[in-house]
Write a protein that holds these residues in place. Structure first.
Motif, mmCIF file in Angstrom:
data_model
loop_
_atom_site.group_PDB
_atom_site.id
_atom_site.type_symbol
_atom_site.label_atom_id
_atom_site.label_comp_id
_atom_site.label_asym_id
_atom_site.label_seq_id
_atom_site.Cartn_x
_atom_site.Cartn_y
_atom_site.Cartn_z
ATOM 1 N N LYS A 32 0.848 -1.260 0.086
ATOM 2 C CA LYS A 32 -0.062 -0.053 -0.069
ATOM 3 C C LYS A 32 0.760 1.412 0.090
ATOM 4 N N PRO A 33 0.380 2.413 -0.575
ATOM 5 C CA PRO A 33 1.161 3.438 -0.610
ATOM 6 C C PRO A 33 1.302 3.950 0.947
ATOM 7 N N ASN A 34 2.168 4.721 1.326
ATOM 8 C CA ASN A 34 2.348 5.249 2.430
ATOM 9 C C ASN A 34 2.750 6.946 2.701
ATOM 10 N N THR A 36 2.849 10.413 4.988
ATOM 11 C CA THR A 36 3.156 11.084 6.286
ATOM 12 C C THR A 36 2.279 12.735 6.401
ATOM 13 N N ALA A 72 0.652 5.102 13.189
ATOM 14 C CA ALA A 72 0.135 4.506 11.829
ATOM 15 C C ALA A 72 -1.086 4.091 11.672
ATOM 16 N N LEU A 74 -4.127 2.408 9.322
ATOM 17 C CA LEU A 74 -4.245 1.585 8.088
ATOM 18 C C LEU A 74 -5.731 1.563 7.467
ATOM 19 N N CYS A 78 -4.263 2.674 1.672
ATOM 20 C CA CYS A 78 -2.863 3.262 2.132
ATOM 21 C C CYS A 78 -2.811 3.267 3.624
ATOM 22 N N ILE A 79 -1.521 3.377 3.678
ATOM 23 C CA ILE A 79 -1.195 3.784 5.253
ATOM 24 C C ILE A 79 -0.666 5.046 5.377
ATOM 25 N N VAL A 80 -1.467 5.654 6.502
ATOM 26 C CA VAL A 80 -0.972 7.202 6.911
ATOM 27 C C VAL A 80 -0.309 7.104 8.375
ATOM 28 N N ASP A 81 0.837 7.803 8.166
ATOM 29 C CA ASP A 81 1.641 7.846 9.477
ATOM 30 C C ASP A 81 1.393 9.375 9.982
ATOM 31 N N ASN A 193 -7.281 11.248 2.014
ATOM 32 C CA ASN A 193 -6.448 10.194 1.410
ATOM 33 C C ASN A 193 -6.660 10.016 -0.115
#
Length: 216
Positions: A32-34, A36, A72, A74, A78-81, A193
């Motif tokens: 998955k795209p990550n 920040t 983080a 999920l 995508c994953i968002v930090d 997102n």
């Protein structure tokens, strides 16, 4: 002991799932795209509680963030930090030291705040947006505690915070939310997102979300 057992079970499920995909010729799950993003706001605006709700954690008796923390999140796509910065008076002067690497901005405001505190929030928001490191990054403003009777609406807060940004250089949106309504928070993050995943198709899109929380 219980938490360790849950962790072991989660790792086991992931291992079985990965093995099954490889056995069936599907290969490993797609990466998955990550991204920040920064999470800003005055102390007491509910930043930590909002992130806890999204993570499925308990939000009762959360201590104010003194420096910064990273969580983080999920999502399906995508994953968002999220880099949450403390909103106390002693911390805000150092916010800009943590701006590097950010790809989006979340600004949380307590919808029940006094006019004086909202003015301070507005000043801090525009100070952050004026930093060259954050230039043009997408922004969402979360109007927290919309379930409370004295809460100002997103439309009112948009005017008070002076979130107009009519220069067209930044994609932004403003949303009402409540820590007692996870869907309202998740919806707001998913709007961000979409911009992070498809920046060109969401350029210069500005809108507000005036969800009615009177039935919460």
């Amino acid at each position: 002991m219980c938490e360790n057992l849950l962790l072991v079970c989660a790792v086991f499920r992931i291992a079985v799932y990965t093995f099954f995909r490889r056995l069936c010729g599907f290969g490993p799950p797609p990466v998955k795209p990550n991204f920040t993003v920064l999470c800003l706001g005055l102390e007491g605006s509910g930043k930590s509680s909002i992130l806890a709700v999204l993570s499925g954690e308990k939000y009762d008796d959360i201590s104010p963030t003194k420096g910064f923390s990273i969580k983080a999140l999920l999502f399906d796509d995508c994953i968002v930090d999220v880099k949450e910065l403390g909103g106390g008076e002693s911390v805000r002067p150092y916010w800009d030291r943590y701006y590097g690497g950010a790809q989006g901005i979340i600004f949380v405001v307590d919808s029940t705040s006094s006019d004086e505190k909202l003015k301070l929030a507005s000043n801090e928001l525009h100070k952050a947006l004026g930093d060259p490191v954050l230039d043009d990054l997408p922004l969402i403003v979360l109007c927290n505690y919309q379930d409370k009777q004295e809460a100002k609406s997103p439309t009112q807060l948009q005017e008070i915070l002076e979130v107009n940004l009519e220069d067209g250089h930044r994609t932004w949106s403003i949303h009402g939310c409540s820590i007692h309504d996870k869907d309202s928070i998740k919806h707001s993050f998913q709007e961000l997102n979409k911009v992070l995943l498809h920046p060109k198709s969401h350029s210069k899109v500005n809108h507000s979300d005036n969800k009615d929380f009177s039935r919460l």
